[in-house]
Each structure stands twice: as C-alpha cells, then as structure tokens.
Design an enzyme around this catalytic site. Structure first.
Site, PDB file in Angstrom:
ATOM      1  N   ARG A  66       0.814  -1.212   0.000  1.00  0.00           N
ATOM      2  CA  ARG A  66       0.000   0.000   0.000  1.00  0.00           C
ATOM      3  C   ARG A  66       0.849   1.264   0.000  1.00  0.00           C
ATOM      4  O   ARG A  66       0.328   2.370   0.038  1.00  0.00           O
ATOM      5  CB  ARG A  66      -0.922   0.017   1.241  1.00  0.00           C
ATOM      6  CG  ARG A  66      -1.818  -1.205   1.340  1.00  0.00           C
ATOM      7  CD  ARG A  66      -2.605  -1.214   2.632  1.00  0.00           C
ATOM      8  NE  ARG A  66      -3.730  -0.328   2.573  1.00  0.00           N
ATOM      9  CZ  ARG A  66      -5.001  -0.700   2.359  1.00  0.00           C
ATOM     10  NH1 ARG A  66      -5.306  -1.968   2.196  1.00  0.00           N
ATOM     11  NH2 ARG A  66      -5.957   0.187   2.329  1.00  0.00           N
TER      12      ARG A  66
ATOM     13  N   TYR B  91       0.447   4.403  -2.282  1.00  0.00           N
ATOM     14  CA  TYR B  91      -0.644   5.327  -1.962  1.00  0.00           C
ATOM     15  C   TYR B  91      -0.371   6.042  -0.638  1.00  0.00           C
ATOM     16  O   TYR B  91      -0.359   7.277  -0.577  1.00  0.00           O
ATOM     17  CB  TYR B  91      -1.955   4.543  -1.880  1.00  0.00           C
ATOM     18  CG  TYR B  91      -3.195   5.400  -1.758  1.00  0.00           C
ATOM     19  CD1 TYR B  91      -3.616   6.202  -2.814  1.00  0.00           C
ATOM     20  CD2 TYR B  91      -3.960   5.380  -0.594  1.00  0.00           C
ATOM     21  CE1 TYR B  91      -4.770   6.977  -2.709  1.00  0.00           C
ATOM     22  CE2 TYR B  91      -5.116   6.152  -0.485  1.00  0.00           C
ATOM     23  CZ  TYR B  91      -5.517   6.946  -1.547  1.00  0.00           C
ATOM     24  OH  TYR B  91      -6.657   7.710  -1.430  1.00  0.00           O
ATOM     25  N   ASP B  92      -0.099   5.244   0.405  1.00  0.00           N
ATOM     26  CA  ASP B  92       0.058   5.831   1.747  1.00  0.00           C
ATOM     27  C   ASP B  92       1.193   6.858   1.776  1.00  0.00           C
ATOM     28  O   ASP B  92       1.034   7.980   2.256  1.00  0.00           O
ATOM     29  CB  ASP B  92       0.382   4.743   2.786  1.00  0.00           C
ATOM     30  CG  ASP B  92      -0.690   3.674   2.891  1.00  0.00           C
ATOM     31  OD1 ASP B  92      -1.587   3.654   2.034  1.00  0.00           O
ATOM     32  OD2 ASP B  92      -0.627   2.848   3.820  1.00  0.00           O
TER      33      ASP B  92
ATOM     34  N   ASN C 174     -12.984   6.052   4.530  1.00  0.00           N
ATOM     35  CA  ASN C 174     -13.738   5.250   3.537  1.00  0.00           C
ATOM     36  C   ASN C 174     -15.096   5.853   3.204  1.00  0.00           C
ATOM     37  O   ASN C 174     -15.934   6.015   4.090  1.00  0.00           O
ATOM     38  CB  ASN C 174     -13.969   3.832   4.064  1.00  0.00           C
ATOM     39  CG  ASN C 174     -12.680   3.058   4.177  1.00  0.00           C
ATOM     40  OD1 ASN C 174     -11.806   3.425   4.970  1.00  0.00           O
ATOM     41  ND2 ASN C 174     -12.530   2.018   3.385  1.00  0.00           N
TER      42      ASN C 174
ATOM     43  N   VAL D   9     -14.811  -2.268  -1.008  1.00  0.00           N
ATOM     44  CA  VAL D   9     -15.594  -3.320  -0.374  1.00  0.00           C
ATOM     45  C   VAL D   9     -17.111  -3.150  -0.553  1.00  0.00           C
ATOM     46  O   VAL D   9     -17.814  -4.114  -0.846  1.00  0.00           O
ATOM     47  CB  VAL D   9     -15.197  -3.485   1.119  1.00  0.00           C
ATOM     48  CG1 VAL D   9     -15.576  -2.274   1.956  1.00  0.00           C
ATOM     49  CG2 VAL D   9     -15.792  -4.733   1.686  1.00  0.00           C
ATOM     50  N   VAL D  10     -17.627  -1.935  -0.394  1.00  0.00           N
ATOM     51  CA  VAL D  10     -19.086  -1.753  -0.487  1.00  0.00           C
ATOM     52  C   VAL D  10     -19.566  -2.102  -1.898  1.00  0.00           C
ATOM     53  O   VAL D  10     -20.557  -2.826  -2.081  1.00  0.00           O
ATOM     54  CB  VAL D  10     -19.491  -0.306  -0.106  1.00  0.00           C
ATOM     55  CG1 VAL D  10     -20.958  -0.063  -0.404  1.00  0.00           C
ATOM     56  CG2 VAL D  10     -19.200  -0.037   1.372  1.00  0.00           C
TER      57      VAL D  10
ATOM     58  N   ARG E 124     -13.917  -0.747   9.293  1.00  0.00           N
ATOM     59  CA  ARG E 124     -13.818   0.529   8.584  1.00  0.00           C
ATOM     60  C   ARG E 124     -14.972   1.391   9.109  1.00  0.00           C
ATOM     61  O   ARG E 124     -15.947   0.878   9.647  1.00  0.00           O
ATOM     62  CB  ARG E 124     -13.954   0.355   7.067  1.00  0.00           C
ATOM     63  CG  ARG E 124     -12.841  -0.448   6.396  1.00  0.00           C
ATOM     64  CD  ARG E 124     -11.496   0.246   6.479  1.00  0.00           C
ATOM     65  NE  ARG E 124     -10.438  -0.457   5.753  1.00  0.00           N
ATOM     66  CZ  ARG E 124      -9.643  -1.374   6.290  1.00  0.00           C
ATOM     67  NH1 ARG E 124      -9.775  -1.720   7.562  1.00  0.00           N
ATOM     68  NH2 ARG E 124      -8.702  -1.950   5.570  1.00  0.00           N
TER      69      ARG E 124
HETATM   70  N1  UDP Z   1     -12.504  -6.202   1.505  1.00  0.00           N
HETATM   71  C1  UDP Z   1     -13.187  -7.401   1.483  1.00  0.00           C
HETATM   72  N2  UDP Z   1     -13.704  -7.820   0.290  1.00  0.00           N
HETATM   73  C2  UDP Z   1     -13.576  -7.107  -0.870  1.00  0.00           C
HETATM   74  C3  UDP Z   1     -12.872  -5.878  -0.835  1.00  0.00           C
HETATM   75  C4  UDP Z   1     -12.345  -5.470   0.376  1.00  0.00           C
HETATM   76  O1  UDP Z   1     -13.346  -8.059   2.502  1.00  0.00           O
HETATM   77  O2  UDP Z   1     -14.086  -7.560  -1.909  1.00  0.00           O
HETATM   78  C5  UDP Z   1     -11.963  -5.711   2.785  1.00  0.00           C
HETATM   79  C6  UDP Z   1     -10.505  -5.265   2.734  1.00  0.00           C
HETATM   80  O3  UDP Z   1      -9.641  -6.336   2.990  1.00  0.00           O
HETATM   81  C7  UDP Z   1     -10.482  -4.201   3.810  1.00  0.00           C
HETATM   82  C8  UDP Z   1     -11.879  -3.595   3.777  1.00  0.00           C
HETATM   83  O4  UDP Z   1     -12.697  -4.554   3.135  1.00  0.00           O
HETATM   84  O5  UDP Z   1     -10.271  -4.780   5.071  1.00  0.00           O
HETATM   85  C9  UDP Z   1     -11.963  -2.277   3.031  1.00  0.00           C
HETATM   86  O6  UDP Z   1     -11.393  -2.453   1.772  1.00  0.00           O
HETATM   87  P1  UDP Z   1     -11.455  -1.372   0.612  1.00  0.00           P
HETATM   88  O7  UDP Z   1     -10.891  -2.027  -0.602  1.00  0.00           O
HETATM   89  O8  UDP Z   1     -12.821  -0.842   0.494  1.00  0.00           O
HETATM   90  O9  UDP Z   1     -10.507  -0.185   1.043  1.00  0.00           O
HETATM   91  P2  UDP Z   1      -9.410   0.084   2.184  1.00  0.00           P
HETATM   92  O10 UDP Z   1     -10.165   0.603   3.342  1.00  0.00           O
HETATM   93  O11 UDP Z   1      -8.702  -1.197   2.514  1.00  0.00           O
HETATM   94  O12 UDP Z   1      -8.499   1.081   1.589  1.00  0.00           O
END
Ligand code: UDP
Length: 353
Positions: free
Chosen positions: A179, A182-183, A211, A226-227, A250
C-alpha cells in the site's frame, strides 16, 4: 431524502444526493457562487459530485481536469454543456497552466482502490507527488487557495491506542509494503502542501478522507472497494468475498456527508480552517463481516459469505476523531450506514440492469 421506490433512473438518485448536499451547505450560507474553481480528478467518484454542486451553485467557472484513469466520462457527461463548466483531458502529474485566473484549486486526482495499488503504483505515486506539486504551482501562479484531499491511509495501520485516530497521530505506515505507493505518496503530498504554504504563503487546507461509499463508487476487479464489491456480489447471488475473517473494521461515510464536509473545509470564508488538517469521515466503526451481513439482508440475496485471504498490510481498524471537523467546520456525518446503503443499492441495480 425521498423514498427509494420513487427513483426511476440512476441520475435521479445522484440529483437527490446533490440537492441534499446543496441544501445542507446553503443552510450554513456556504456557496461557491461567483468563484472560479479548478478541480483535478473532477470526473472521479468524489470529484464529479463536487463539480455538479459547484456548477449548480453558480460558480463562475468550474474547470475539471481528469485523464479518466479511475474517473469516468459518464460522471460529468451532463455537465459538459453547462456554460460554467469546462473539461480538460489532462494527467496532472504533468504540468498544467489554465491560463486564466483561478480562485481555488482542489486536488483530488488519484487512484484509490487497493487493487489499483498493485497494478498502477507508479502512476499513483506520481499523481500524489508530482500531481500535487503541479496543482500547487497553479495555486501559486494565480494566487489561489489550495485544497488537498489526503486520506486516512496516512495513519497506516494505527496501533489500537490510537483508534479512534486524531489528526495529531503521525501514523504507522510500511514504506515498502503493497500500500506504500498510496500511503507514502499521500503523506508526501501533505508535505508538499505544507512546503508551498511555508515558502510561498499559499492558503492551504488538507482533508483526510475516510472510507466513502455511495452511488458512482466503482466496482469490478480493478476498482472495486468493499461496499461496491459486496453489493455487486449480492445482486448477482455470487459468494460475498470477505477478506480474512471479516473482523477488521472501517468507518463508512456516505458520499453526501463526505462532499459536504469537503466543501466546508475548502470554503475560503471559514478562515479558521486555513492551514488545518481535518479528518472527514464517519466515526461509527463497522466490521467487514457485519457489512457483508447487512448488505446481504438489504439486497435480500441468497449469496453465501465466503472467506478469502487477507491482503498484506490490510489495516485492522479505521475510525476518525471528528472533533476538529465539529469545532472548526460545524460538520458531522448525518447518514446512517443502512440509509446510505439504501440509496447505493438501487443505484447499482440501475447500473447492472
Ligand atoms: N474487503 C473485502 N472484500 C472485498 C474488498 C475489500 O473483505 O471484496 C476488505 C478489505 O480487505 C479491507 C476492507 O474490506 O479490510 C476495506 O477495503 P477497501 O478495498 O474498500 O478499502 P481500504 O479501506 O482497505 O483502503
């Protein structure tokens, strides 16, 4: 906001959200009417809402710069014929001179999905370092105010004693991890902003975005957050892809709350916000497993929840302290996760069918 069943198109959902943002801003007499604003990443998920709000608030001119790396033309299509909107196809990691006076520069351009970190790390590093410098140069050339969208990722994987996380926390970031493009580049971007403030006395403000979800967030294998992924999976009755055991958290912010917070922070007539770094997010933590269950319930889906490998360096918890946003911007998030999802799910339905 209106009831979901009344919506007849995806555009109506967007317009409803934009109206809500405008109403909340105007209640505090925050208007960009008459200003010239340049927005990098203006065709992206967040940038496109900002463009629409400012166009509708009668900004004198909104100049949207984007190279559609993660933004989409569809997001700004309806603005293209507005007299106070101009689109410029450009990668801000290369210099740019608008050749006209600008009042405010807002730098949002960057890919933001962890899958993109893997595939486009150099481009990401460039947009947040060179891109930030080029955007700052525009502010310097035209005596404009500068607004930078940083991220909760600057905190990395904070140790539990620092969750919820205040702006004063310096972070716990792996500089060579998956990461880091980005970070670390967002951290360098903040340093650029502070350097330009120091050397050129440019008025600057920095938002740390947590998020954010809502209509227009991108799904799919490269962009999917994730959403978006969970909604797309449940709507298609596919296995819900929880990474790890889903105990990581999150704090999900609905897009209308996020945009309102950003436009308060960027507003020149809130002088107390000048020079400040402010968290904009929601302080209600949700585990990823609970999110999966909630989306499954709201979509009435027969999807099963599946558990897959946890990506390396995936932050364990994320939750902001919002005291500065409250005290300086008079802002707090208003939208419950369930209500935001009830607007996001129908938008995805329109897009899928
Ligand atoms: N995540 C998940 N399934 C997915 C995508 C993400 O379980 O299909 C998890 C990911 O490992 C993280 C969280 O959801 O813990 C948020 O992921 P996202 O990709 O939305 O962004 P992040 O907050 O990690 O930058």
């Amino acid at each position: 906001m209106r009831k979901l069943k009344e919506f007849t198109s995806e555009q109506e959902i967007i317009d409803c959200i934009v109206d809500d943002i405008k109403k909340n801003l105007e209640r505090s007499k925050i208007t960009y009417k008459g200003r010239k604003v340049l927005i990098t990443g203006g065709a992206g998920f967040l940038g496109s809402y900002i463009c629409q709000v400012l166009v509708e608030q009668e900004a004198r001119k909104v100049i949207c710069i984007d190279n559609f790396s993660s933004g989409k033309k569809e997001n700004i299509e309806r603005l293209l014929d507005k007299p106070n909107f101009t689109f410029v196809y450009h990668d801000i990691s290369h210099e740019f001179n608008p050749e006209e006076n600008i009042d405010i520069v807002m730098h949002l351009a960057s890919r933001a999905s962890p899958f993109e970190f893997e595939h486009h790390p150099i481009q990401i590093l460039k947009s947040n370092t060179l891109g930030t410098m080029n955007a700052l140069e525009i502010a310097r050339m035209y005596d404009a105010e500068f607004f930078y969208t940083s991220t909760s990722e600057v905190y990395g994987n904070p140790d539990p004693a620092h969750v919820p996380t205040p702006e004063s926390y310096w972070g716990h970031v792996n500089p060579v991890g998956p990461r880091s493009c980005y970070d670390e580049s967002k951290r360098a971007g903040e340093a650029f902003v502070k350097a330009y403030e120091l050397e050129y006395n440019i008025p600057v403000r920095i938002a740390r975005i947590f998020n954010t979800y809502g209509p227009r967030i991108r799904g799919g294998p490269l962009f999917g957050r994730v959403v978006a992924n969970f909604i797309e999976e449940t709507l298609q009755d596919k296995t819900i892809s929880v990474f790890g055991d889903g105990s990581q958290t999150r704090s999900f912010t609905f897009v209308s709350d996020q945009i309102e917070g950003l436009l308060r922070l960027a507003y020149p007539e809130i002088p107390q916000a000048r020079s400040e770094v402010i968290n904009i997010g929601n302080n209600l933590e949700t585990t990823i497993l609970d999110l999966a269950k909630l989306i499954k319930e709201l979509t009435n889906s027969s999807s099963e929840i599946g558990f897959f490998g946890l990506p390396k360096d995936d932050p364990t918890r994320r939750c902001p302290v919002l005291d500065k946003a409250r005290d300086i911007l008079n802002w707090k998030p208003r939208t419950q996760l369930v209500d935001g999802l009830k607007l996001t799910i129908p938008w995805f339905k329109f897009m899928i069918h």
